[in-house]
Design a protein around this motif. Structure first.
Motif, PDB file in Angstrom:
ATOM      1  N   SER A 165       0.810  -1.219   0.109  1.00 58.49           N
ATOM      2  CA  SER A 165       0.058   0.124  -0.088  1.00 58.49           C
ATOM      3  C   SER A 165       0.864   1.164  -0.116  1.00 58.49           C
ATOM      4  CB  SER A 165      -1.064  -0.089   1.232  1.00 58.49           C
ATOM      5  OG  SER A 165      -1.793  -1.129   1.467  1.00 58.49           O
ATOM      6  N   LEU A 166       2.262   1.354  -0.196  1.00 53.62           N
ATOM      7  CA  LEU A 166       3.101   2.384   0.215  1.00 53.62           C
ATOM      8  C   LEU A 166       2.733   3.192  -1.233  1.00 53.62           C
ATOM      9  CD1 LEU A 166       6.390   0.999   1.222  1.00 53.62           C
ATOM     10  CD2 LEU A 166       4.865   2.498   2.491  1.00 53.62           C
ATOM     11  N   PRO A 167       3.123   4.450  -1.404  1.00 51.16           N
ATOM     12  CA  PRO A 167       2.799   5.342  -2.496  1.00 51.16           C
ATOM     13  C   PRO A 167       3.814   4.904  -3.523  1.00 51.16           C
ATOM     14  CG  PRO A 167       3.612   6.627  -0.644  1.00 51.16           C
ATOM     15  CD  PRO A 167       3.119   5.298  -0.010  1.00 51.16           C
ATOM     16  N   GLY A 168       3.699   5.384  -4.813  1.00 52.96           N
ATOM     17  CA  GLY A 168       4.542   4.957  -5.971  1.00 52.96           C
ATOM     18  C   GLY A 168       5.850   5.624  -5.628  1.00 52.96           C
ATOM     19  N   ALA A 169       6.082   6.708  -5.004  1.00 55.04           N
ATOM     20  CA  ALA A 169       7.442   7.412  -4.689  1.00 55.04           C
ATOM     21  C   ALA A 169       8.249   6.516  -3.738  1.00 55.04           C
ATOM     22  CB  ALA A 169       7.196   8.799  -4.080  1.00 55.04           C
ATOM     23  N   LEU A 170       7.692   5.674  -2.930  1.00 55.59           N
ATOM     24  CA  LEU A 170       8.581   4.740  -2.177  1.00 55.59           C
ATOM     25  C   LEU A 170       8.338   3.333  -2.631  1.00 55.59           C
ATOM     26  CD1 LEU A 170       7.104   5.993   1.271  1.00 55.59           C
ATOM     27  CD2 LEU A 170       9.211   6.767   0.172  1.00 55.59           C
ATOM     28  N   GLY A 174      10.023  -0.133  -0.675  1.00 47.92           N
ATOM     29  CA  GLY A 174       8.993  -1.072  -0.496  1.00 47.92           C
ATOM     30  C   GLY A 174       9.415  -2.387  -1.095  1.00 47.92           C
ATOM     31  N   VAL A 175      10.019  -2.508  -2.175  1.00 50.51           N
ATOM     32  CA  VAL A 175      10.373  -3.502  -2.838  1.00 50.51           C
ATOM     33  C   VAL A 175      11.676  -4.144  -2.028  1.00 50.51           C
ATOM     34  CG1 VAL A 175      11.482  -4.739  -5.150  1.00 50.51           C
ATOM     35  CG2 VAL A 175       9.548  -3.172  -5.324  1.00 50.51           C
ATOM     36  N   ALA A 176      12.492  -3.363  -1.642  1.00 47.48           N
ATOM     37  CA  ALA A 176      13.892  -3.835  -0.928  1.00 47.48           C
ATOM     38  C   ALA A 176      13.393  -4.367   0.467  1.00 47.48           C
ATOM     39  CB  ALA A 176      14.825  -2.649  -0.651  1.00 47.48           C
ATOM     40  N   VAL A 177      12.568  -3.856   0.911  1.00 45.60           N
ATOM     41  CA  VAL A 177      12.022  -4.553   2.394  1.00 45.60           C
ATOM     42  C   VAL A 177      11.454  -5.679   2.117  1.00 45.60           C
ATOM     43  CG1 VAL A 177      10.374  -3.883   4.415  1.00 45.60           C
ATOM     44  CG2 VAL A 177      11.925  -2.115   3.611  1.00 45.60           C
ATOM     45  N   VAL A 178      10.612  -5.584   1.016  1.00 51.55           N
ATOM     46  CA  VAL A 178       9.872  -7.144   0.909  1.00 51.55           C
ATOM     47  C   VAL A 178      10.887  -8.272   0.611  1.00 51.55           C
ATOM     48  CG1 VAL A 178       8.399  -8.275  -0.946  1.00 51.55           C
ATOM     49  CG2 VAL A 178       7.744  -6.049  -0.082  1.00 51.55           C
ATOM     50  N   VAL A 179      11.831  -7.986  -0.095  1.00 55.49           N
ATOM     51  CA  VAL A 179      12.999  -8.726  -0.318  1.00 55.49           C
ATOM     52  C   VAL A 179      13.649  -9.377   0.747  1.00 55.49           C
ATOM     53  CG1 VAL A 179      14.936  -9.474  -1.609  1.00 55.49           C
ATOM     54  CG2 VAL A 179      13.076  -8.058  -2.818  1.00 55.49           C
ATOM     55  N   ALA A 180      13.852  -8.276   1.626  1.00 54.51           N
ATOM     56  CA  ALA A 180      14.492  -8.567   3.057  1.00 54.51           C
ATOM     57  C   ALA A 180      13.620  -9.445   3.745  1.00 54.51           C
ATOM     58  CB  ALA A 180      14.809  -7.200   3.698  1.00 54.51           C
ATOM     59  N   LEU A 181      12.255  -8.974   4.080  1.00 51.20           N
ATOM     60  CA  LEU A 181      11.384  -9.888   4.844  1.00 51.20           C
ATOM     61  C   LEU A 181      11.282 -11.411   4.160  1.00 51.20           C
ATOM     62  CD1 LEU A 181       8.645  -7.323   5.527  1.00 51.20           C
ATOM     63  CD2 LEU A 181      10.552  -8.278   7.083  1.00 51.20           C
ATOM     64  N   GLY A 237      10.442  -6.589 -15.380  1.00 48.75           N
ATOM     65  CA  GLY A 237      10.017  -5.065 -15.594  1.00 48.75           C
ATOM     66  C   GLY A 237      10.339  -4.415 -14.225  1.00 48.75           C
ATOM     67  N   TYR A 238      10.875  -5.024 -13.286  1.00 45.97           N
ATOM     68  CA  TYR A 238      11.112  -4.413 -11.832  1.00 45.97           C
ATOM     69  C   TYR A 238      12.053  -3.059 -12.417  1.00 45.97           C
ATOM     70  CZ  TYR A 238       8.101  -7.185  -9.102  1.00 45.97           C
ATOM     71  OH  TYR A 238       7.192  -8.028  -8.721  1.00 45.97           O
ATOM     72  N   GLY A 239      11.667  -2.001 -11.777  1.00 44.10           N
ATOM     73  CA  GLY A 239      12.771  -0.840 -11.784  1.00 44.10           C
ATOM     74  C   GLY A 239      12.502  -0.271 -12.989  1.00 44.10           C
ATOM     75  N   ARG A 240      11.469  -0.220 -13.880  1.00 49.05           N
ATOM     76  CA  ARG A 240      11.203   0.837 -14.716  1.00 49.05           C
ATOM     77  C   ARG A 240      10.575   1.995 -14.226  1.00 49.05           C
ATOM     78  NH1 ARG A 240       6.844  -2.126 -18.395  1.00 49.05           N
ATOM     79  NH2 ARG A 240       6.092  -2.581 -16.230  1.00 49.05           N
ATOM     80  N   THR A 241      11.013   3.063 -14.854  1.00 45.37           N
ATOM     81  CA  THR A 241      10.591   4.533 -14.353  1.00 45.37           C
ATOM     82  C   THR A 241      10.260   5.181 -15.647  1.00 45.37           C
ATOM     83  OG1 THR A 241      12.898   5.250 -14.675  1.00 45.37           O
ATOM     84  CG2 THR A 241      12.073   4.701 -12.262  1.00 45.37           C
ATOM     85  N   ALA A 242       9.186   6.055 -15.435  1.00 49.83           N
ATOM     86  CA  ALA A 242       8.719   7.077 -16.599  1.00 49.83           C
ATOM     87  C   ALA A 242       9.563   8.123 -16.738  1.00 49.83           C
ATOM     88  CB  ALA A 242       7.462   7.542 -16.204  1.00 49.83           C
ATOM     89  N   GLU A 243       9.520   8.914 -17.815  1.00 50.95           N
ATOM     90  CA  GLU A 243      10.298  10.035 -18.218  1.00 50.95           C
ATOM     91  C   GLU A 243       9.555  11.271 -17.619  1.00 50.95           C
ATOM     92  OE1 GLU A 243      12.973  10.342 -19.752  1.00 50.95           O
ATOM     93  OE2 GLU A 243      13.351   8.462 -20.396  1.00 50.95           O
ATOM     94  N   VAL A 244      10.297  11.618 -16.508  1.00 53.96           N
ATOM     95  CA  VAL A 244       9.897  12.771 -15.726  1.00 53.96           C
ATOM     96  C   VAL A 244      10.667  14.149 -15.858  1.00 53.96           C
ATOM     97  CG1 VAL A 244       9.191  13.608 -13.225  1.00 53.96           C
ATOM     98  CG2 VAL A 244       9.023  11.034 -13.778  1.00 53.96           C
ATOM     99  N   PRO A 245       9.961  15.258 -16.012  1.00 50.94           N
ATOM    100  CA  PRO A 245      10.768  16.539 -16.306  1.00 50.94           C
ATOM    101  C   PRO A 245      11.590  16.607 -15.182  1.00 50.94           C
ATOM    102  CG  PRO A 245       8.683  16.966 -17.186  1.00 50.94           C
ATOM    103  CD  PRO A 245       8.490  15.520 -16.285  1.00 50.94           C
TER     104      PRO A 245
END
Length: 384
Positions: A165-170, A174-181, A237-245
């Protein structure tokens, strides 16, 4: 023409009724955390042991009625033991290091060790008074109640669902904590398996030699598992980011950092007597800025959620009940500070304030508005 229901494909079973009911009965994990943190905030506004005991009893009742059978739901007892340990340590420090609270009721006297002149104001041993122990007990019980409320959130909210449920900015965090858990149980299982194998072969599994000969295979297996997981995540496809100005990135960083600083400054203002005027406005401004920064930062995260937890009316009621308790107890601490902070000089028994105690009753609301998840029956094993 009216829409017609599409018949279920042959051979595809319908999900069990217990599973569907369990999904509908789930509450958003953020609501549990807001409820628990609000109770912890209420605990910081008083040192009355009777009110703190009511807070602990309310959290314990909700945990006892809504705790699941998952392994992480057993953490409440660990937090209770941690709170008792904190209370005991606080009392031991008051006995060994003394207390600035003056007292006339001497319980016993310890041998006092002389200290150099640069350690003025600190003493080891000496006279132990009842006033100092009672003051330390009040202070330690407040911190213990705060820890127990956090333990209630850990026992009621699933960690994996909370991270989902974490926002997209985090998202990366969240992925790192899930992998650690996920990796932690595998490491523990590998250590147990290797130690059992070494014992069966008559080899030592303790000491420095046993640690080295068990730790190296565990480390090797963890590295192999991490490389395989990294390859699998990259292929999905983990780690993909959109083009942000660049302007949006700078604005996001400024809002997020400024909001977090505002939250810290506002919280400090609320906890001190001097910052009571500016604490709440700065805290609200910091929360608004941080939420805006997280909202903007979520644009660069291309991801979807599978069966997201809805924030429904029950979540609002649970979170609102905790916030109501925190607000009412904060108001009571301003209007009647003597009842919420019993004095120790002179040493008097704490009184039971009626309307602050009634203000704690909304903490029990989750026990009645959130349905209990049905227990999954265990299938008995067939005799061999």
């Amino acid at each position: 023409m009216a829409d017609r229901a599409v018949p279920r494909a042959a051979g595809k079973p319908r999900p069990p009724a217990t599973a569907r009911h369990r999904y509908r009965a789930r509450l958003h994990p953020g609501a549990w955390w807001l409820w628990a943190l609000a109770l912890g905030t209420a605990a910081t506004r008083t040192t009355n042991p009777l009110l703190l005991a009511l807070l602990v009893a309310a959290s314990a009742y909700v945990v006892a009625t809504h705790r699941s059978q998952a392994p992480w739901a057993r953490s409440y007892a660990a937090f209770v033991r941690l709170g008792l340990a904190v209370l005991l340590v606080r009392l031991l420090f008051a006995v060994a290091l003394g207390s600035p609270i003056p007292g006339t009721h001497t319980l016993f006297t310890l041998p006092e060790l002389p200290l150099p002149h640069w350690a003025q104001g600190i003493r080891l041993g000496g006279r132990v008074t009842a006033e100092a122990l009672v003051f330390a007990g009040y202070d330690g019980l407040k911190l213990a109640t705060l820890l127990i409320c956090v333990g209630a959130a850990n026992a009621l909210a699933s960690p994996s669902r909370l991270l989902k449920s974490l926002p997209g900015a985090l998202y990366e965090t969240g992925v790192a904590v899930v992998v650690a858990l996920t990796f932690a149980p595998h490491l523990i299982a590998d250590v147990r398996r290797l130690r059992a194998a070494r014992r069966l072969r008559g080899r030592p599994d303790r000491g420095v030699r046993g640690l080295l000969q068990v730790g190296l295979p565990v480390l090797e297996g963890a590295l192999e598992r991490s490389v395989a997981l990294a390859a699998a995540m990259e292929s999905r496809g983990y780690g993909r980011t959109a083009e942000v100005p660049a302007r949006v990135r700078r604005t996001t960083a400024a809002l997020t950092l400024g909001g977090l600083l505002g939250v810290c400054a506002g919280t400090y203002g609320l906890l001190t007597a001097e910052g009571g005027t500016y604490g709440l406005p700065v805290l609200l401004a910091g929360v608004a800025a941080a939420l805006a920064g997280l909202r903007l930062g979520g644009r660069r995260s291309l991801r979807t959620r599978y069966r997201p937890d809805p924030w429904d009316v029950r979540a609002w009621l649970v979170a609102g009940s905790g916030v109501a308790v925190a607000a009412l107890l904060t108001l009571a601490s301003v209007r009647d500070p003597d009842a919420l902070h019993p004095g120790v000089v002179p040493l008097v028994a704490p009184v039971f304030p009626l309307w602050p105690a009634v203000a704690l009753l909304p903490a029990l609301l989750p026990a009645f508005v959130v349905p209990r998840a049905p227990e999954v029956p265990r299938i008995p094993e067939e005799p061999s």
